[in-house]
Design an enzyme around this catalytic site. Structure first.
Site, PDB file in Angstrom:
ATOM      1  N   CYS A  73       1.481   2.898   0.470  1.00 27.22           N
ATOM      2  CA  CYS A  73       1.501   4.024   1.399  1.00 27.22           C
ATOM      3  C   CYS A  73       1.265   5.270   0.553  1.00 27.22           C
ATOM      4  CB  CYS A  73       2.865   4.080   2.077  1.00 27.22           C
ATOM      5  SG  CYS A  73       3.133   5.555   3.071  1.00 27.22           S
ATOM      6  N   CYS A 192      -5.320   6.897   2.863  1.00 22.31           N
ATOM      7  CA  CYS A 192      -4.229   6.476   3.739  1.00 22.31           C
ATOM      8  C   CYS A 192      -4.519   5.019   4.055  1.00 22.31           C
ATOM      9  CB  CYS A 192      -4.205   7.299   5.022  1.00 22.31           C
ATOM     10  SG  CYS A 192      -3.020   6.661   6.234  1.00 22.31           S
TER      11      CYS A 192
END
Ligand code: DGL
Length: 273
Positions: A73, A192
């Site tokens: 992440c 992302c």
């Protein structure tokens, strides 16, 4: 230190795009995946909040015996990783390791650009942290970095709206905002782990010849290299090819959406943190 699986973490489903590539090239290891879906998205939350959520999840992985945890992440890598590595690890789990997704990407991104101009698309949190320009400068000082926050993309993806006209609108808008900063950007990083699901749509809005990089394969290759360079840690990683999925929200929802990100069926267990 006991042996255990490799932990892979994301605020939600995005890290499954990384786990998919990792398991493709390192199928022999055991993995546990945790999606903190109940508190997702992290992208719009403060440094403090992302740090506390991430640390709590990392401690859970350690309690499961994981010798190594990968923060799949960007938001957690940008806002929590350094503090965990520098302040927490020595006291909570000396000998264990936590890695992120920013370093493996910034180490190689300069090799893809001819114009020396790269674009970063990420959550507001990742963009505001400035982690990408700072890290890329260390490896490729001649490269200019342009960033664009795409705050709607994760909510659209998490709500299964990524193939809708609404998603098209925001993708076109944010890509336009990035390319307005420089018409010479020839390499765009999807910073992302959710964004690979938007790849087909994204391609329609960038000039032909633009390289679009997703992180899954990059992080997987970097893990291969890391495990080779750290044989002590590698020997602590269990090798039965076992995969377990956990979510802090509904397991049913996770299995339904997660399969799209992982490219295969997933069967998760609900976890109360
Ligand atoms: N998938 C995550 C990332 O790479 C974050 C999404 C979010 O929770 O905002 O940044």
């Amino acid at each position: 230190m006991s042996n255990g699986p490799i932990g892979v973490f994301d605020s939600g489903y995005g890290g499954l795009t990384v786990l998919k590539e990792i398991t493709a090239i390192l199928p022999q290891y055991d993995y546990i995946y945790l999606g903190d879906n109940a508190r997702s998205p992290y992208g719009s939350r403060s440094f403090d909040t992302v740090y506390h959520y991430t640390l709590q999840c990392v401690e859970w992985f350690f309690a499961q015996g994981c010798p190594l945890v990968i923060l799949a992440c960007n938001t957690a890598s940008a806002k929590a990783l350094r503090t965990i590595q520098q302040n927490d690890l020595a006291t909570i789990a000396p000998g264990k390791r936590v890695l992120g997704v920013i370093r493996p990407t910034t180490e190689i991104i300069g090799n893809f650009t001819k114009t020396k101009k790269v674009g970063i698309l990420g959550t507001s949190g990742t963009v505001q942290s400035n982690s990408y320009p700072i890290e890329i400068e260390k490896f490729f000082p001649a490269v200019t970095v342009y960033q664009q926050a795409c705050p709607m993309w994760v909510p659209l993806i998490e709500n299964d709206e990524h193939n809708s006209p609404g998603a098209d609108y925001f993708i076109k808008k944010n890509i336009g905002q990035l390319l307005t900063q420089s018409a010479e950007i020839d390499t765009i990083l999807l910073a992302c782990t959710h964004y690979p699901l938007l790849l087909d749509t994204l391609k329609q809005y960038v000039p032909a010849g633009t390289t679009i990089l997703s992180q899954g394969e990059i992080v997987a290759n970097s893990l291969v290299d890391y495990l080779q360079r750290h044989p002590d840690l590698e020997s602590k990683c269990n090798k039965n090819g076992q995969l377990d999925f956990f979510t802090t929200d509904s397991a049913e929802d996770f299995d339904h959406h997660g399969a799209v990100f992982f490219g295969k069926p997933v069967k998760s267990t609900h976890l109360e943190l």
